[in-house]
Design an enzyme around this catalytic site. Structure first.
Site, mmCIF file in Angstrom:
data_model
loop_
_atom_site.group_PDB
_atom_site.id
_atom_site.type_symbol
_atom_site.label_atom_id
_atom_site.label_comp_id
_atom_site.label_asym_id
_atom_site.label_seq_id
_atom_site.Cartn_x
_atom_site.Cartn_y
_atom_site.Cartn_z
ATOM 1 N N ARG A 232 4.508 4.435 9.068
ATOM 2 C CA ARG A 232 4.067 5.733 9.600
ATOM 3 C C ARG A 232 2.778 5.581 10.400
ATOM 4 O O ARG A 232 2.566 6.269 11.397
ATOM 5 C CB ARG A 232 3.896 6.731 8.448
ATOM 6 C CG ARG A 232 5.243 7.230 7.914
ATOM 7 C CD ARG A 232 5.101 7.978 6.595
ATOM 8 N NE ARG A 232 4.928 7.053 5.465
ATOM 9 C CZ ARG A 232 4.200 7.307 4.377
ATOM 10 N NH1 ARG A 232 3.569 8.460 4.273
ATOM 11 N NH2 ARG A 232 4.127 6.428 3.410
ATOM 12 N N HIS B 164 5.006 6.675 -4.675
ATOM 13 C CA HIS B 164 4.870 6.392 -3.245
ATOM 14 C C HIS B 164 6.027 7.082 -2.527
ATOM 15 O O HIS B 164 7.164 7.012 -2.985
ATOM 16 C CB HIS B 164 4.931 4.880 -3.023
ATOM 17 C CG HIS B 164 4.522 4.453 -1.644
ATOM 18 N ND1 HIS B 164 5.294 4.693 -0.540
ATOM 19 C CD2 HIS B 164 3.422 3.800 -1.194
ATOM 20 C CE1 HIS B 164 4.683 4.203 0.532
ATOM 21 N NE2 HIS B 164 3.544 3.652 0.159
#
Lengths: 605, 248
Positions: free
Chosen positions: A256, A236
């Site tokens: 994000r 990740h």
């Protein structure tokens, strides 16, 4: 000879995260007797840590979404290594599985017209993730748990399975021990569902909890089942990097999705520099458009920060390696900047990302509403796992089923964020139903005590080493550091060959490791037993990664940095050979039916 | 950084004593890191329950310097510098070993609370409509990670051992989340009064101050439930009417 308690079920589910709970509920609904084994307490499994959401094409926020788009997104994200049947079923069934959670009491965030709200996430074309702030996994596991406790399921808390038991080829039960007393429990059952999650603890920097030691992968392998795609491990892109004790803890992609941006030490949004060809038409080419996308503008394309996880992780790695990293070896993830665009930005961030706010405040003394976070890649998920039939989730061994992270196929070479929680629900349900059907149709299981006694004796061996044997902790730490360094985010032939040698040496040491104390709640002993699984999955990952001489999805090779079309046609299978050594096989990917191929083509634009 | 002394409760089934360990403390470390370091170096069989190490699973509850805390979220630099740190298991539950307690009672209690029962769906496709404003309150309660620290500090359980009669703050929050769920149709008020003994809570708010998820347990969950119980069963006007009509 070790004593053990005998327990009988029609279906035994091993693992009590999202997939295991959903499987147990599905099996119980058919009227069979179900046992659910949890390595920890009920409700504490790794699903609880999932943050961003569950992907399902409900179209509540953008009605252009449909299962066809979700299917195409999943296949593109997986670089077409996916089991297309699973990708099809997943996209079709996920919406019903989410709505079912609402009927069981889940409280998702809402749209203005009162429906389940959906958010943007990497690789998903439209806002698709049903969520509850950044604690979606907790909502999901609690909903399933609170529903399951009223379904007549026998729950075995803090019980760890050490071996599957077979009658010929067929799996008919499992040998396990309970943590509290260290007593053995012999389960006999008409069918077994593995839902044990992943392997993150094979690596040093990971977002995974201690339970993630590849138990299901290893149990299935030793029972003769096929593992596939083991080279595809997801790093990740955004884990915490500082302070050291929290290194690896996940920072949700939702940051994000809500407008957070990645910058290097020069303040540059480096993700704009490297947008892969097959995503160019869907990706914003300027900051303004990217911002509009995160705020729900349907005419805007997504910012490059929301490209797939494999790609973003490698870009971060590149920035750090080339000297443009943050002080502690990461890059900056900045959500605080949105105050330039939104009134009351601090309140907005705390509402949308409450656990991220607390996590950084409490563990790193950083207020994310004013200060950028430092982040870097962390081992998060394995796409590979036990090979299953797409419809029934049965493995290559009769009576053995698998669902969730320990099963392979849905995600191909790279998983899209949000597709895991929906995976658990869709395939947990299917595994539970088909396992119940199998158990009903097959003769009653016959369990020979001999294999169970041998498993118990082997498990007790670490107590009986003479002299002053090495403790298992050091071996486990060394394994984790070795895998991180030699089989991590960037791989190459020589290092992986070295890893195989080191694995052989570690296996030898593990066989002589010893533990002190008694069998009651003894973590040293548990670590010694988990180590066996970790060594098995580490070897499988390394061998598969050596075999795939190209870079694709989560698997990146420095010595073969490009995709190679010749490798696009097969999955790599790992299975136990007749001589007990690990064997590899290249298994052709079956051709996709025309109707699914047509969807891929229509969604390419 | 310097070495710090940890006094850790060791023993089985309630019998035990503090054992001293010294270990290095480095920047950003949490108490659980220290426990793991001690486990890996000199006490391989030191029993501790933990999972996520990120404050999300609620497994590593303990009493640190006498305060109810998650070990994974308690930073060493928030404890008094240069002083020994004591770590004990939760005291309101039966002891198993070292820092581990038997919390299974909580799981039994939860089963006794009537399950979620939604009204029929609002839309033909089987879905419901709820406004965000109407679920905010329930979402606060659903943040609970079931660490049981609120149960540990509740004097009704800890000092008076009313585990057979009283469900404790965790399950009053659970009941509140169900009672205030916009879709739920079940009635749990009589159970709360008669079987779950909500009246035992005298609002000392210890649970609220212990909650690592900062759920305002007393004000938002327990007091409104108490009010509902009072409205239902102790309304003086209704009582008078019932009396005059000769009903119970």
């Amino acid at each position: 000879m070790a004593d053990f308690e005998r327990v009988e079920h029609d279906v035994l589910v091993i693992g009590a995260g999202g997939a295991g709970l959903r499987a147990a509920i599905a099996a119980a609904a058919t009227g069979v007797r179900v046992g659910l084994v949890c390595k920890s307490l009920l409700g504490k499994a790794h699903t609880v840590m999932a943050e961003g959401g569950a992907a399902a094409a409900m179209g509540n926020v953008d009605d252009r979404d449909s299962w066809r788009v979700h299917f195409a997104d999943t296949m593109r994200g997986g670089q077409y290594m996916n089991n297309w049947r699973m990708a099809e079923l997943h996209a079709q069934e996920a919406p019903d599985r989410i709505r079912e959670l609402e009927a069981w009491g889940a409280v998702f965030d809402r749209t203005p017209d009162g429906r389940i709200l959906q958010r943007n996430f990497g690789g998903h074309r439209y806002p698709r993730l049903a969520h509850v702030g950044d604690r979606t996994g907790l909502e999901m596991i609690r909903t399933l748990q609170d529903h399951a406790i009223h379904q007549g399921i026998d729950v075995h808390m803090e019980v760890t399975v050490i071996q599957l038991l077979q009658d010929g080829e067929r799996v008919v039960g499992a040998m396990a021990y309970d943590r509290e007393r260290g007593r053995f429990r012999l389960f006999s059952s008409g069918a077994v569902v593995l839902a044990t999650g992943g392997i993150g603890r094979a690596f040093d920097i990971t977002s995974n909890s201690w339970e993630y030691t590849g138990d299901g992968h290893s149990l299935a392998y030793h029972a003769g089942a096929d593992l596939i795609d083991m080279e595809f491990v997801q790093f990740h892109p955004t884990g915490m990097v500082w302070p050291p004790s929290v290194r690896g803890i996940l920072v949700t992609e939702g940051v994000r999705g809500e407008g957070g941006v990645l910058r290097n030490s020069e303040g540059k949004r480096f993700m704009f520099d490297d947008i892969p060809e097959n995503y160019r038409s869907q990706t914003a080419d300027n900051e303004e458009e990217g911002w509009r996308y995160t705020q729900g503008d349907k005419s805007a394309r997504r910012p490059p920060e929301l490209l797939t996880r494999d790609h973003v992780a490698r870009c971060i790695q590149r920035e750090v390696r080339e000297g443009r990293g943050s002080p502690h070896g990461g890059v900056y993830l900045d959500i605080a900047w949105i105050k330039e665009r939104l009134p009351k930005a601090a309140e907005h961030i705390k509402k949308k990302l409450p656990s991220m706010y607390h996590q950084f405040m409490q563990l790193a003394n950083i207020d994310i509403t004013t200060t950028p976070m430092e982040v870097g890649p962390t081992t998060h998920y394995i796409m590979g796992g036990i090979r299953v039939d797409g419809d029934s989730q049965m493995t290559s061994v009769p009576g053995l089923f698998a669902a969730g992270e320990c099963a392979a196929g849905l995600h191909g070479a790279n998983r899209l964020g949000g597709n895991s929680l929906s995976d658990l629900l869709v395939f947990g349900k299917r595994a539970g139903e088909y396992a119940a059907q199998f158990a009903r149709e097959q003769p009653a299981p016959r369990v020979e005590a001999g294999a169970a006694e041998a498993a118990a004796a082997s498990a007790l061996a670490p107590f009986e080493r003479d002299g002053s044997p090495e403790a298992p902790y050091a071996i486990q730490h060394e394994l984790q550091r070795m895998m991180q360094d030699l089989v991590g985010i960037v791989r190459q032939e020589g290092e992986m060959q070295q890893a195989l040698d080191r694995l052989a040496a570690l296996s030898e040491r593990a066989q002589h490791a010893g533990v002190h104390g008694n069998r009651e709640y003894n973590p040293g002993w548990h670590t010694a037993l988990d180590l066996r699984h970790l060594l098995t999955v580490s070897e499988a990952i390394t061998l598969a990664a050596l075999e795939r001489k190209e870079s694709r999805g989560g698997h990146f090779r420095d010595d073969y940095p490009d995709k190679d079309a010749a490798y696009a046609t097969f999955n790599i299978v790992v299975r136990r050979g007749a001589d007990g050594t690990m064997q590899l096989e290249r298994r052709p990917i079956p051709p996709m039916p025309d109707d699914l191929q047509a969807i891929i083509e229509e969604q390419k634009s | 950084m310097a070495s710090t002394t940890f006094k850790i409760w060791r023993g089985e089934r309630g019998q035990g004593a503090f054992t001293d360990y010294a270990t290095e403390v480095t920047e950003g470390m949490v108490v659980l890191d220290a426990v793991h370091q001690i486990q890996a170096s000199e006490a391989g069989d030191l029993a501790v329950r933990w999972n996520c190490k990120a404050g999300k699973c609620g497994s590593c509850s303990a009493e640190i310097n006498g305060r109810p805390k998650l070990m994974c979220m308690t930073r060493m630099d928030e404890l008094p510098a240069g002083e020994a740190v004591t770590i004990e298991p939760m005291r309101a539950f039966p002891h198993v070993r070292d820092l581990v307690t038997d919390v299974s009672w909580n799981y039994e209690v939860k089963k006794k609370i009537k399950k979620f029962t939604p009204r029929p769906p609002d839309a033909p496709d089987g879905t419901w409509r709820m406004a965000q404003a109407d679920v905010d309150r329930v979402q606060e309660f659903r943040k609970c990670i079931e660490c049981y620290l609120c149960q540990d500090v509740c004097h009704v359980l800890r000092d008076h051992h009313k585990h057979d009669e009283f469900i404790g703050p965790r399950f009053l929050v659970y009941a509140a989340a169900l009672e205030m769920h916009p879709l739920d149709t079940e009635d749990r008020l009589r159970d709360l009064k008669d079987n779950h003994s909500i009246g035992y809570c005298n609002i000392t708010k210890c649970c609220t101050s212990a909650c690592p998820e900062h759920i305002t347990i007393t004000d938002n969950a327990i007091i409104p439930l108490k009010e509902r119980v009072v409205d239902e069963f102790y309304d003086p006007v209704v009582k008078l009417v019932r009396l005059l009509r000769g009903k119970k």
